[in-house]
Design an enzyme around this catalytic site. Structure first.
Site, short mmCIF file in Angstrom:
data_model
loop_
_atom_site.label_atom_id
_atom_site.label_comp_id
_atom_site.label_asym_id
_atom_site.label_seq_id
_atom_site.Cartn_x
_atom_site.Cartn_y
_atom_site.Cartn_z
N TYR A 145 10.33 10.73 -1.23
CA TYR A 145 9.02 10.78 -1.90
C TYR A 145 8.86 12.10 -2.64
O TYR A 145 8.58 12.13 -3.84
CB TYR A 145 7.93 10.60 -0.86
N ASP A 146 9.09 13.21 -1.93
CA ASP A 146 8.85 14.54 -2.50
C ASP A 146 9.75 14.80 -3.71
O ASP A 146 9.29 15.23 -4.76
CB ASP A 146 9.10 15.64 -1.46
N LYS A 149 9.06 12.49 -6.69
CA LYS A 149 7.87 12.93 -7.44
C LYS A 149 8.17 14.20 -8.23
O LYS A 149 7.64 14.40 -9.31
CB LYS A 149 6.70 13.16 -6.48
N ARG A 186 -1.66 6.20 7.05
CA ARG A 186 -2.15 7.57 6.82
C ARG A 186 -3.26 7.88 7.81
O ARG A 186 -3.87 6.99 8.40
CB ARG A 186 -2.60 7.72 5.36
N VAL A 188 -6.42 9.11 7.96
CA VAL A 188 -7.85 8.73 7.97
C VAL A 188 -8.00 7.25 8.33
O VAL A 188 -8.81 6.90 9.19
CB VAL A 188 -8.52 9.04 6.60
N PHE A 191 -7.05 6.72 12.11
CA PHE A 191 -8.08 7.18 13.05
C PHE A 191 -9.30 6.26 13.01
O PHE A 191 -9.87 5.90 14.05
CB PHE A 191 -8.50 8.62 12.74
N GLY A 207 -1.93 18.81 16.66
CA GLY A 207 -3.16 18.60 15.91
C GLY A 207 -3.68 19.84 15.21
O GLY A 207 -4.75 19.82 14.59
P1 NAD Z 1 -0.87 2.73 -2.47
O1 NAD Z 1 0.37 2.52 -1.68
O2 NAD Z 1 -2.13 2.12 -2.00
O3 NAD Z 1 -0.66 2.25 -3.98
C1 NAD Z 1 0.58 2.23 -4.62
C2 NAD Z 1 0.63 0.99 -5.49
O4 NAD Z 1 1.88 0.97 -6.20
C3 NAD Z 1 0.59 -0.31 -4.66
O5 NAD Z 1 -0.26 -1.24 -5.29
C4 NAD Z 1 2.03 -0.80 -4.69
O6 NAD Z 1 2.16 -2.18 -4.50
C5 NAD Z 1 2.48 -0.32 -6.05
N1 NAD Z 1 3.93 -0.15 -6.17
C6 NAD Z 1 4.75 0.47 -5.29
N2 NAD Z 1 6.03 0.42 -5.74
C7 NAD Z 1 5.99 -0.25 -6.93
C8 NAD Z 1 6.98 -0.64 -7.86
N3 NAD Z 1 8.28 -0.34 -7.67
N4 NAD Z 1 6.59 -1.34 -8.96
C9 NAD Z 1 5.29 -1.65 -9.15
N5 NAD Z 1 4.31 -1.32 -8.29
C10 NAD Z 1 4.66 -0.62 -7.19
O7 NAD Z 1 -1.04 4.32 -2.63
P2 NAD Z 1 -2.20 5.17 -3.30
O8 NAD Z 1 -2.73 6.08 -2.27
O9 NAD Z 1 -3.10 4.30 -4.07
O10 NAD Z 1 -1.35 6.06 -4.30
C11 NAD Z 1 -1.30 5.80 -5.70
C12 NAD Z 1 -0.48 6.89 -6.37
O11 NAD Z 1 -1.10 8.16 -6.15
C13 NAD Z 1 0.95 6.99 -5.84
O12 NAD Z 1 1.82 7.26 -6.91
C14 NAD Z 1 0.88 8.18 -4.90
O13 NAD Z 1 2.12 8.83 -4.80
C15 NAD Z 1 -0.17 9.06 -5.58
N6 NAD Z 1 -0.81 9.95 -4.60
C16 NAD Z 1 -1.71 9.48 -3.70
C17 NAD Z 1 -2.28 10.34 -2.78
C18 NAD Z 1 -3.30 9.88 -1.78
O14 NAD Z 1 -3.71 10.69 -0.94
N7 NAD Z 1 -3.79 8.66 -1.79
C19 NAD Z 1 -1.90 11.69 -2.76
C20 NAD Z 1 -0.96 12.12 -3.67
C21 NAD Z 1 -0.43 11.25 -4.61
N1 UDP Z 2 -1.19 12.04 11.52
C1 UDP Z 2 -1.62 11.94 12.84
N2 UDP Z 2 -1.88 10.71 13.33
C2 UDP Z 2 -1.75 9.57 12.60
C3 UDP Z 2 -1.32 9.68 11.26
C4 UDP Z 2 -1.04 10.94 10.76
O1 UDP Z 2 -1.78 12.94 13.53
O2 UDP Z 2 -2.02 8.48 13.14
C5 UDP Z 2 -0.96 13.38 10.97
C6 UDP Z 2 0.37 13.56 10.24
O3 UDP Z 2 1.39 13.92 11.15
C7 UDP Z 2 0.01 14.68 9.27
C8 UDP Z 2 -1.46 14.44 8.95
O4 UDP Z 2 -1.96 13.62 10.00
O5 UDP Z 2 0.15 15.93 9.90
C9 UDP Z 2 -1.67 13.72 7.62
O6 UDP Z 2 -0.86 12.59 7.62
P1 UDP Z 2 -0.87 11.51 6.44
O7 UDP Z 2 0.27 10.57 6.71
O8 UDP Z 2 -2.22 10.96 6.28
O9 UDP Z 2 -0.60 12.36 5.13
P2 UDP Z 2 0.51 13.43 4.72
O10 UDP Z 2 1.25 13.92 5.94
O11 UDP Z 2 1.39 12.74 3.75
O12 UDP Z 2 -0.31 14.51 4.13
#
Ligand code: NAD
Ligand code: UDP
Length: 312
Positions: A145-146, A149, A186, A188, A191, A207
């Site tokens: 992922y990292d 991106k 994730r 939120v 929980f 935590g």
């Molecule tokens: P999500 O998983 O709910 O949405 C991702 C969407 O992309 C889904 O509808 C999924 O079906 C679609 N998708 C995945 N792979 C695909 C592919 N190969 N072709 C077509 N569609 C595909 O996640 P989200 O939280 O809505 O995130 C949306 C975007 O924002 C992502 O790119 C994510 O990396 C970025 N983002 C989100 C957060 C967050 O906290 N929600 C934080 C940082 C970045």
């Molecule tokens: N986390 C947790 N319990 C859960 C899911 C996640 O303690 O049921 C923790 C996870 O290890 C991380 C933080 O909550 O430290 C945020 O996790 P999330 O997957 O929401 O996002 P990200 O780590 O990608 O920021």
């Protein structure tokens, strides 16, 4: 009427974005492969005359004529989902970026990349500002992922430099709200669902790790403002809520908010889980007069009500 393509439009963030764009009068094309997206997220707009749903995978080339803007959101965002098939995740970020940038170039469309705070990895600088290069592992469970991106950001930058494609790189920090899947994984949504069902809340590690959570309506407002900004605003720009909280405090807040009798239990901390995260949003404030309005308490209450109504 603007024609706007939203990749990942059936997902959590994408579905809210599609609704907002339709409300302001755009023609919206939602492209999704439904990996983590769901039709029910867009059920209220499926029959809208200005809405079109296309099932497609962004790793395959895609063409659509007459586009003005592209929001490239397609990519699973939750650790269990992006780690399910890590090679596919990297392909989605990298080939998806190449395909969408090629389309933007052909169409002369503006294109916004949903990048992430994960480009900072497990940050050694706190809070994280855009000029920080990050502390990222190339070989670990989060790398697909990292690094995917990070590579996408590089592709965006090079299409801008080489082909003058108007780009916007948005670094999104943890965002939450309605339309998250109950099994999204994730923190939120985990929980809230655990608390509402009376199950134990699962804290990974002790935590003490921190995150900063942004409510979805604030993020969408920032996303649209960024897209509408002048061509010289290419980013990267952080968007998130700078209110930092430990995961333990978050668990306590969720229990309080839901008036749940659930207990807290502790599980192993996943490898490379960032210890701290908080956005420096000085740039977004200065350039777009943007800052989040919804407090964590308000946002948790709205999301909790939505989960209760939808899955209660
Ligand atoms: P999500 O998983 O709910 O949405 C991702 C969407 O992309 C889904 O509808 C999924 O079906 C679609 N998708 C995945 N792979 C695909 C592919 N190969 N072709 C077509 N569609 C595909 O996640 P989200 O939280 O809505 O995130 C949306 C975007 O924002 C992502 O790119 C994510 O990396 C970025 N983002 C989100 C957060 C967050 O906290 N929600 C934080 C940082 C970045
Ligand atoms: N986390 C947790 N319990 C859960 C899911 C996640 O303690 O049921 C923790 C996870 O290890 C991380 C933080 O909550 O430290 C945020 O996790 P999330 O997957 O929401 O996002 P990200 O780590 O990608 O920021």
């Amino acid at each position: 009427m603007k024609k706007v393509l939203v990749t990942g439009g059936a997902g959590f963030i994408g579905s809210h974005l599609c609704v907002k764009l339709l409300e302001r009068g755009d023609y919206v094309i939602c492209l999704d492969n439904f990996f983590t997206g769901r039709k029910k997220n867009i059920k209220n707009i499926l029959n809208h005359k200005n809405f079109e749903l296309i099932e497609h995978d962004v790793i395959e080339p895609f063409y659509y004529q007459g586009l003005d803007e592209i929001y490239n959101l397609a990519c699973p965002a939750s650790p269990p989902h992006y780690q399910f098939n890590p090679i596919k995740t990297t392909k989605t970020s990298v080939m998806g970026a190449i395909n969408m940038l090629g389309l933007a170039k052909k169409e002369g469309a503006k294109i916004l990349q949903a990048s992430t705070s994960e480009v900072y990895g497990d940050p050694k600088v706190h809070p994280q500002a855009e000029e920080y290069f990050g502390n990222v592992n190339t070989m670990g469970p989060r790398s697909c992922y990292d690094e995917g991106k990070r590579c996408a950001e590089t592709l965006f930058y090079d299409y801008y430099k080489e082909h003058k494609v108007p780009i916007k790189i948005m670094r999104i920090f943890n965002t939450y709200g309605p339309n998250m899947l109950p099994d999204d994984g994730r923190v939120v949504s985990n929980f809230l669902i655990q608390a509402l069902r009376g199950n134990d809340l699962t804290i990974y590690g002790n935590g003490n790790q921190t995150r900063s959570f942004c409510f979805i309506s604030d993020l969408i407002e920032g996303m649209i403002k960024f897209m509408e900004s002048s061509h010289d605003q290419i980013g990267p720009i952080n968007f998130g809520n700078p209110y930092e909280i430990s995961i333990k405090k978050l668990a306590e807040l969720v229990i309080q908010e839901t008036k749940s009798a659930s207990k807290i239990i502790y599980k192993d901390l996943p490898q490379d889980d960032p210890l701290q995260r908080m956005p420096d949003i000085t740039l977004a404030k200065k350039l777009f007069n943007w800052s989040p309005k919804i407090s964590l308490e308000q946002g948790l209450s709205l999301t909790s009500k939505w989960f209760q109504q939808t899955y209660g």
